[in-house]
Design an enzyme around this catalytic site. Structure first.
Site, short mmCIF file in Angstrom:
data_model
loop_
_atom_site.label_atom_id
_atom_site.label_comp_id
_atom_site.label_asym_id
_atom_site.label_seq_id
_atom_site.Cartn_x
_atom_site.Cartn_y
_atom_site.Cartn_z
N ALA A 46 -5.03 -3.42 -7.91
CA ALA A 46 -4.94 -4.83 -7.52
C ALA A 46 -5.61 -5.08 -6.17
CB ALA A 46 -3.47 -5.25 -7.47
N ASP A 47 -5.52 -4.11 -5.26
CA ASP A 47 -6.14 -4.28 -3.94
C ASP A 47 -7.65 -4.37 -4.06
OD1 ASP A 47 -6.21 -1.59 -4.76
OD2 ASP A 47 -6.24 -0.84 -2.72
N GLY A 61 0.82 -1.20 0.00
CA GLY A 61 0.00 0.00 0.00
C GLY A 61 0.86 1.25 0.00
N THR A 114 -10.43 22.53 20.59
CA THR A 114 -9.93 22.37 19.22
C THR A 114 -9.68 20.92 18.85
OG1 THR A 114 -8.88 24.56 19.30
CG2 THR A 114 -8.09 23.03 17.62
#
Length: 256
Positions: free
Chosen positions: A108-109, A8, A184
Site C-alpha cells: 500500500a505504501d 510501517g 572502526t
C-alpha cells in the site's frame, strides 16, 4: 481535517490534511502486541504533546505494510473519533494501473507514493523510499505502476554488522568525514552511508538503461535525508509522498 495513517514496520506516521495542506505530523512506534485501546491511548498522548485538536478530525485513511495492525489501528481510530477508516487495498480507487504479476500483492505504501508522485510531479518517474527496506518504484506514463526493486534497508545493514560480527560495535549513523575510514566507527559509517548512496546511484543507472530513458527521481522515507545528499544523481526529496498519496486516494473515494 483528514487523518492519514502510514503503518510501517518500525513506525506509524500520522498526518493531518486540510485540503492539500499538511497541518501536522506525529509518529508512534509499531508494536504488534499493543491492543486497539493502547493505540488509542498512544495517539491521544502524542496529540496532546503536540497540542493538536483532535476534534478537527472528520475522516481517516490507512496505508499499511503490517497486516496484523490494520484492524487494531482502525479500531483505535473508531474508539477516538467514531470514524470508519478507509484502508488502501483492493476495491479502493487509486487512479493508477498496476502492471505487475499479482497487483494485490503490491504494498500500500508503494501505491500511495506512486499516486502522489504522479499527481504532484508528473510521470514517468522513479521513486526511492528509504524506510525499513529501500524500495525503488518505476512510475510509467499516466502514473502506471511498472514495478519495484526491494533492497535491504539502511538500518538493517548497519544492525547486521554488529549483530553478526564479534568485534564491530553498535554505532549511531552519522556521516563520516571521509570514504576511507580511519577507525572502526567511521569505517562502518562510511560503508553504510556511502555504500547505500552508491547502491542507489547504480540502481538508477540500471533502471534508466532498462526503460531507455533518464527518469526524474524522487526520494521519500525516514532515512532519505541521511543518504540521498551523497548520491551523485539529481534526486528531489519529498518526506511525505505516502501521506500525500493517502490524501489524494481519500479524495477519489470520498466522491464515489
Amino acid at each position: 481535517m483528514l487523518l492519514t495513517i502510514d503503518i510501517g514496520n518500525s513506525n506509524i506516521t500520522l498526518g493531518g490534511f486540510e485540503g492539500d495542506e499538511l497541518s501536522f505530523i506525529v509518529r508512534i512506534s509499531s508494536e504488534l502486541k499493543r491492543t486497539s485501546d493502547e493505540y488509542a491511548g498512544r495517539i491521544l498522548s502524542v496529540f496532546s504533546v503536540h497540542s493538536i485538536d483532535k476534534s478537527n478530525i472528520s475522516g481517516a485513511i490507512i496505508s499499511s505494510v503490517v497486516p496484523p495492525l490494520n484492524s487494531v489501528v482502525r479500531d483505535a481510530v473508531k474508539l477516538i473519533w467514531g470514524i470508519d477508516s478507509l484502508i488502501v487495498g483492493p476495491g479502493l480507487k487509486t487512479g493508477i494501473n498496476i502492471h505487475c504479476d499479482n497487483p494485490s500483492s503490491v504494498g500500500a505504501d508503494l501505491i500511495c507514493a506512486c499516486v502522489a508522485s504522479h499527481s504532484v510531479y508528473g510521470s514517468p518517474s522513479l521513486v526511492v523510499d528509504l524506510g525499513t527496506a529501500t524500495k525503488m518504484t518505476v512510475v510509467g506514463e499516466k502514473g502506471t505502476f511498472k514495478g519495484v526493486s526491494i533492497i535491504p534497508g539502511v538500518m538493517m545493514g548497519l544492525n547486521s554488522l554488529s549483530e553478526n560480527t564479534a568485534q564491530l560495535p553498535r554505532v549511531e549513523l552519522e556521516p563520516p568525514k571521509s570514504v576511507i575510514g580511519k577507525n572502526t566507527v567511521d569505517c562502518m559509517r562510511s560503508g553504510v552511508i556511502f555504500g547505500n548512496a552508491s547502491l542507489i546511484d547504480g540502481m538508477i543507472d540500471r533502471i534508466n538503461d532498462e526503460v531507455g530513458a533518464e527518469l526524474p527521481v524522487y526520494a521519500t522515507g525516514g532515512l532519505s535525508h541521511l543518504i540521498i545528499p551523497y548520491c551523485r544523481h539529481n534526486i528531489i526529496i519529498d518526506d511525505y509522498l505516502v501521506l500525500k498519496g493517502l490524501n489524494i486516494i481519500y479524495s477519489k473515494n470520498k466522491k464515489a
